[in-house]
Design a protein around this motif. Sequence first.
Motif, PDB file in Angstrom:
ATOM      1  N   LYS A  32      13.108 -47.164  17.419  1.00  0.00           N
ATOM      2  CA  LYS A  32      13.740 -47.672  18.635  1.00  0.00           C
ATOM      3  C   LYS A  32      15.116 -48.222  18.343  1.00  0.00           C
ATOM      4  O   LYS A  32      15.408 -48.659  17.232  1.00  0.00           O
ATOM      5  N   VAL A  33      15.932 -48.165  19.374  1.00  0.00           N
ATOM      6  CA  VAL A  33      17.274 -48.708  19.314  1.00  0.00           C
ATOM      7  C   VAL A  33      17.655 -49.160  20.725  1.00  0.00           C
ATOM      8  O   VAL A  33      17.256 -48.546  21.711  1.00  0.00           O
ATOM      9  N   PRO A 112      16.556 -37.524  14.625  1.00  0.00           N
ATOM     10  CA  PRO A 112      17.682 -36.891  15.320  1.00  0.00           C
ATOM     11  C   PRO A 112      17.740 -37.215  16.822  1.00  0.00           C
ATOM     12  O   PRO A 112      18.821 -37.213  17.415  1.00  0.00           O
ATOM     13  N   ILE A 113      16.595 -37.510  17.418  1.00  0.00           N
ATOM     14  CA  ILE A 113      16.564 -37.877  18.836  1.00  0.00           C
ATOM     15  C   ILE A 113      17.339 -39.185  19.018  1.00  0.00           C
ATOM     16  O   ILE A 113      18.241 -39.277  19.859  1.00  0.00           O
ATOM     17  N   ILE A 114      16.998 -40.180  18.225  1.00  0.00           N
ATOM     18  CA  ILE A 114      17.673 -41.485  18.278  1.00  0.00           C
ATOM     19  C   ILE A 114      19.157 -41.328  17.945  1.00  0.00           C
ATOM     20  O   ILE A 114      20.027 -41.855  18.647  1.00  0.00           O
ATOM     21  N   ASN A 115      19.448 -40.604  16.875  1.00  0.00           N
ATOM     22  CA  ASN A 115      20.838 -40.442  16.431  1.00  0.00           C
ATOM     23  C   ASN A 115      21.708 -39.777  17.492  1.00  0.00           C
ATOM     24  O   ASN A 115      22.846 -40.194  17.725  1.00  0.00           O
ATOM     25  N   TYR A 116      21.179 -38.733  18.132  1.00  0.00           N
ATOM     26  CA  TYR A 116      21.962 -38.037  19.162  1.00  0.00           C
ATOM     27  C   TYR A 116      22.336 -38.990  20.296  1.00  0.00           C
ATOM     28  O   TYR A 116      23.487 -39.024  20.737  1.00  0.00           O
ATOM     29  N   SER A 144      12.216 -27.807  13.346  1.00  0.00           N
ATOM     30  CA  SER A 144      13.159 -28.461  12.440  1.00  0.00           C
ATOM     31  C   SER A 144      13.862 -29.580  13.188  1.00  0.00           C
ATOM     32  O   SER A 144      13.725 -29.718  14.406  1.00  0.00           O
ATOM     33  N   GLN A 145      14.642 -30.350  12.450  1.00  0.00           N
ATOM     34  CA  GLN A 145      15.463 -31.377  13.087  1.00  0.00           C
ATOM     35  C   GLN A 145      16.425 -30.753  14.088  1.00  0.00           C
ATOM     36  O   GLN A 145      16.665 -31.308  15.161  1.00  0.00           O
ATOM     37  N   THR A 146      16.949 -29.589  13.769  1.00  0.00           N
ATOM     38  CA  THR A 146      17.932 -28.935  14.631  1.00  0.00           C
ATOM     39  C   THR A 146      17.354 -28.592  15.998  1.00  0.00           C
ATOM     40  O   THR A 146      17.984 -28.849  17.025  1.00  0.00           O
ATOM     41  N   VAL A 147      16.168 -28.027  16.044  1.00  0.00           N
ATOM     42  CA  VAL A 147      15.602 -27.633  17.335  1.00  0.00           C
ATOM     43  C   VAL A 147      15.156 -28.861  18.135  1.00  0.00           C
ATOM     44  O   VAL A 147      15.233 -28.869  19.357  1.00  0.00           O
TER      45      VAL A 147
END
Length: 180
Positions: A32-33, A112-116, A144-147
Amino acid sequence: MIIVENKTKFIRARLWTDELPELKYNTIEVLKVDIETVNAENWQQKYLGLELSLSRNSSNYALLGVKYVPSKEKVLKVKVNVGMSNDVILKNNIAQEIDEVHVGIPKEYAAPIINYIQENINKINIPPGTLLFNTGAHGYIGSSQTVFLLSTKILINMIHKDLKSIYEDDLIKVIDESIK
């Protein structure tokens, strides 16, 4: 549910609006963020789920669902329920036939969800509230992280729309724009 099967662009997708597919898994961690936001719009609660299969490369499958709950605070809380249910295989899926789809969002795909969202908060402009990613499935060999990053981008681009007036062409356009 909106279903897309565009063979010329190697895209298969299913989009759930105002509902999420029923996928239960044990949450082992919540990433979480809290991000300050200046958007003062008032949105209603929204649910959006996307199952995506891009058969043109090896990083090709993700199922991700998000729930948005509005708040009076000046913060967008982003939460991703990390977990896997190794015993639960999702049979009704659009992944490639050789893949085995498991219910849950592994930690390596949650980051990657949080980072995006953190990196693009000024562009995505979501009002205060909570974005809860609590539905997901991943391919044993095709995810993958990309998808998952791409699926997040598509969901965020779709969540701005009036969910009652989304059609197949809208989804194809957002997928095309997000892939670029």
